[in-house]
Design a protein around this motif. Structure first.
Motif, mmCIF file in Angstrom:
data_model
loop_
_atom_site.group_PDB
_atom_site.id
_atom_site.type_symbol
_atom_site.label_atom_id
_atom_site.label_comp_id
_atom_site.label_asym_id
_atom_site.label_seq_id
_atom_site.Cartn_x
_atom_site.Cartn_y
_atom_site.Cartn_z
ATOM 1 N N ALA A 129 35.184 50.248 47.037
ATOM 2 C CA ALA A 129 35.476 48.841 47.230
ATOM 3 C C ALA A 129 34.736 48.453 45.992
ATOM 4 O O ALA A 129 33.773 48.622 45.302
ATOM 5 C CB ALA A 129 34.527 48.566 48.551
ATOM 6 N N TYR A 130 35.309 47.108 45.546
ATOM 7 C CA TYR A 130 34.809 46.380 44.537
ATOM 8 C C TYR A 130 34.882 44.787 44.764
ATOM 9 O O TYR A 130 35.646 44.251 45.758
ATOM 10 C CB TYR A 130 35.805 46.904 43.254
ATOM 11 C CG TYR A 130 35.937 48.174 42.961
ATOM 12 C CD1 TYR A 130 35.343 48.812 41.927
ATOM 13 C CD2 TYR A 130 37.119 48.725 43.600
ATOM 14 C CE1 TYR A 130 35.422 50.013 41.772
ATOM 15 C CE2 TYR A 130 37.131 49.963 43.310
ATOM 16 C CZ TYR A 130 36.560 50.685 42.503
ATOM 17 O OH TYR A 130 36.532 52.141 42.142
ATOM 18 N N VAL A 131 33.921 44.010 43.947
ATOM 19 C CA VAL A 131 33.846 42.755 43.986
ATOM 20 C C VAL A 131 33.973 42.220 42.666
ATOM 21 O O VAL A 131 33.498 42.939 41.808
ATOM 22 C CB VAL A 131 32.582 41.927 44.335
ATOM 23 C CG1 VAL A 131 32.575 40.592 44.224
ATOM 24 C CG2 VAL A 131 32.331 42.225 45.698
ATOM 25 N N TYR A 132 34.978 41.375 42.232
ATOM 26 C CA TYR A 132 35.227 40.969 40.810
ATOM 27 C C TYR A 132 34.818 39.541 40.768
ATOM 28 O O TYR A 132 34.880 38.769 41.652
ATOM 29 C CB TYR A 132 36.767 40.714 40.865
ATOM 30 C CG TYR A 132 37.423 42.048 40.433
ATOM 31 C CD1 TYR A 132 37.734 42.668 39.258
ATOM 32 C CD2 TYR A 132 37.911 42.990 41.540
ATOM 33 C CE1 TYR A 132 38.284 43.853 38.837
ATOM 34 C CE2 TYR A 132 38.578 44.146 41.292
ATOM 35 C CZ TYR A 132 38.706 44.620 39.939
ATOM 36 O OH TYR A 132 39.258 45.780 39.805
ATOM 37 N N TYR A 133 33.767 39.661 39.552
ATOM 38 C CA TYR A 133 33.249 38.438 39.477
ATOM 39 C C TYR A 133 33.702 37.544 38.144
ATOM 40 O O TYR A 133 34.086 38.118 37.096
ATOM 41 C CB TYR A 133 31.716 38.289 39.436
ATOM 42 C CG TYR A 133 30.761 38.305 40.705
ATOM 43 C CD1 TYR A 133 30.437 36.994 40.731
ATOM 44 C CD2 TYR A 133 30.766 39.241 41.438
ATOM 45 C CE1 TYR A 133 29.654 36.794 42.311
ATOM 46 C CE2 TYR A 133 30.066 39.429 42.709
ATOM 47 C CZ TYR A 133 29.406 37.934 43.156
ATOM 48 O OH TYR A 133 28.788 37.822 44.036
ATOM 49 N N MET A 134 33.902 36.304 38.252
ATOM 50 C CA MET A 134 34.314 35.261 36.984
ATOM 51 C C MET A 134 33.229 34.767 36.438
ATOM 52 O O MET A 134 32.165 34.064 37.157
ATOM 53 C CB MET A 134 35.302 34.302 37.542
ATOM 54 C CG MET A 134 35.767 33.454 36.354
ATOM 55 S SD MET A 134 36.596 31.834 36.778
ATOM 56 C CE MET A 134 38.234 32.770 37.498
ATOM 57 N N SER A 135 32.782 35.078 35.068
ATOM 58 C CA SER A 135 31.710 34.508 34.554
ATOM 59 C C SER A 135 31.771 33.115 34.431
ATOM 60 O O SER A 135 32.790 32.432 34.358
ATOM 61 C CB SER A 135 31.575 35.451 33.102
ATOM 62 O OG SER A 135 32.831 35.100 32.348
ATOM 63 N N GLY A 136 30.376 32.769 34.007
ATOM 64 C CA GLY A 136 30.328 31.345 33.915
ATOM 65 C C GLY A 136 30.907 30.463 33.070
ATOM 66 O O GLY A 136 31.019 29.115 33.094
ATOM 67 N N ILE A 137 31.213 31.140 31.904
ATOM 68 C CA ILE A 137 31.598 30.218 30.669
ATOM 69 C C ILE A 137 33.110 30.489 30.098
ATOM 70 O O ILE A 137 33.848 29.679 30.166
ATOM 71 C CB ILE A 137 30.516 30.137 29.585
ATOM 72 C CG1 ILE A 137 29.131 29.520 29.777
ATOM 73 C CG2 ILE A 137 31.093 29.407 28.281
ATOM 74 C CD1 ILE A 137 28.254 29.841 28.640
ATOM 75 N N THR A 138 33.113 31.895 29.839
ATOM 76 C CA THR A 138 34.538 32.218 29.225
ATOM 77 C C THR A 138 35.348 32.868 30.519
ATOM 78 O O THR A 138 36.513 32.794 30.361
ATOM 79 C CB THR A 138 34.332 33.575 28.264
ATOM 80 O OG1 THR A 138 33.945 34.521 29.427
ATOM 81 C CG2 THR A 138 33.384 33.450 27.228
ATOM 82 N N ARG A 139 34.917 32.562 31.550
ATOM 83 C CA ARG A 139 35.864 33.046 33.049
ATOM 84 C C ARG A 139 36.453 34.300 32.842
ATOM 85 O O ARG A 139 37.622 34.515 33.266
ATOM 86 C CB ARG A 139 36.857 31.698 33.039
ATOM 87 C CG ARG A 139 36.320 30.455 33.421
ATOM 88 C CD ARG A 139 37.462 29.547 33.297
ATOM 89 N NE ARG A 139 38.413 29.593 34.455
ATOM 90 C CZ ARG A 139 38.021 29.331 35.863
ATOM 91 N NH1 ARG A 139 36.955 28.753 35.977
ATOM 92 N NH2 ARG A 139 38.946 29.628 36.707
ATOM 93 N N ASN A 140 35.676 35.302 32.165
ATOM 94 C CA ASN A 140 36.182 36.516 32.093
ATOM 95 C C ASN A 140 35.877 37.230 33.440
ATOM 96 O O ASN A 140 34.732 36.682 34.213
ATOM 97 C CB ASN A 140 35.580 37.453 30.947
ATOM 98 C CG ASN A 140 35.995 37.282 29.614
ATOM 99 O OD1 ASN A 140 37.282 36.982 29.615
ATOM 100 N ND2 ASN A 140 35.098 36.997 28.591
ATOM 101 N N LEU A 141 36.563 38.216 33.850
ATOM 102 C CA LEU A 141 36.271 38.992 35.090
ATOM 103 C C LEU A 141 35.436 40.226 34.973
ATOM 104 O O LEU A 141 35.376 40.911 33.889
ATOM 105 C CB LEU A 141 37.492 39.647 35.573
ATOM 106 C CG LEU A 141 38.428 38.351 36.526
ATOM 107 C CD1 LEU A 141 39.563 38.843 36.906
ATOM 108 C CD2 LEU A 141 37.764 37.481 37.319
#
Length: 299
Positions: free
Chosen positions: A89-101
């Motif tokens: 199982a995984y959670v994908y996070y979007m970073s705060g500035i560049t919106r990278n995963l």
């Protein structure tokens, strides 16, 4: 006369014993048959059982801190129910500035009965609010299921969609680093240029970064179908190289396996992709160093 009576008595006794033994044998055979039939039914029921995909209780998704800074960790947890065939199982996070995963793998905690993981925040991590973009589960049958954040994912065709805001957290007082990893193409090499069934070809290349490499992969083009074969690279602290293995099995394709492209991503989600089609001329010359030939595989 007496002898004849004794003789007939022995014959009668023998006949009775044969009947008894035959009856026992028949009973045993019947019991074995019934047991086999029961086993077949049980196996059929098991094989026909429709395995349930893992179910994510999205409402339980939680970040234990709403605000973090460099040197701290934030724990992510969520409840997932499943049968014995759960794989990962995984959670994908979007970073705060560049919106990278950023992909975060979750592990089961026997005490809390939740799937958990920690995200380490460094002084070079991106500031801003990190949002849970999706939750992915994979079972042993390679069946995947995604739950997408209905608040941040704009593509409404991606379903199911739920509010995952409870997994958000904000990074403050950091000095983000935006430089992608450096892939040194001149160091690309394979352990052998020809391979046969059962061989494992080691692929190695030097990749460096100011922080650390989160993931690196090399993609080969299969010689017959032209499909991609992905090789995951991991860091070898002894050789200081990123390494992976291409295993030749009976399902492998014969012919020349050529490097198509290489991807690397650091801990701050900065990534770089080098392709054999276009780019720096010196780098393009080095792609052939990762190629190899698989000999004809007999069926």
């Amino acid at each position: 006369m007496r002898k004849n009576l004794i003789k007939w008595g022995i014959l009668l006794l023998s006949f009775v014993m044969v009947l008894c033994c035959t009856g026992c044998a028949n009973n045993s055979a019947i019991l074995q048959t019934k047991a086999a039939e029961k086993k077949d039914v049980t196996n059929a029921q098991t094989s026909n059982r429709k395995l349930q995909k893992p179910v994510v209780d999205y409402a339980t998704l939680k970040a234990d801190k709403t605000e973090v800074t460099g040197g701290e960790k934030v724990k992510i947890s969520v409840k997932i129910t499943h049968d014995a065939d759960m794989e990962s199982a995984y959670v994908y996070y979007m970073s705060g500035i560049t919106r990278n995963l950023k992909m975060v793998e979750l592990k089961y905690n026997e005490k809390t009965k939740l799937y958990e993981s920690y995200i380490e925040i460094s002084n070079s991590s991106e500031s801003g609010t990190w949002k849970a973009e999706s939750i992915l589960t994979v079972d042993s049958k390679d069946r995947t299921r995604n739950i997408y954040n209905s608040v941040t994912v704009s593509d409404i065709t991606l379903k199911p969609r739920e509010d995952l805001l409870s997994g958000d957290f904000t990074v403050v007082n950091t000095t983000p680093e935006y430089n992608p990893p450096t892939i040194e193409m001149s160091t690309l090499k394979v352990s052998q240029k020809t391979a046969k069934l059962g061989d494992k070809i080691k692929i190695s290349i030097k990749i460096t970064d100011e922080t650390a490499i989160q993931r690196a992969m090399i993609f080969y083009t299969k010689p017959e179908t032209q499909q991609c074969k992905t090789i995951k690279l991991t860091y070898n602290k002894d050789t200081k190289m990123m390494e992976g293995y291409y295993e030749v099995t009976d399902t492998s394709e014969s012919g020349e396996c050529k490097v198509n492209y290489i991807i690397a991503q650091d801990n701050n989600c900065n990534s770089v992709t080098l392709t054999s089609v276009w780019g720096n001329e010196e780098d393009l010359k080095c792609f052939v160093n990762g190629d190899f030939v698989v000999e004809e595989i007999e069926e």
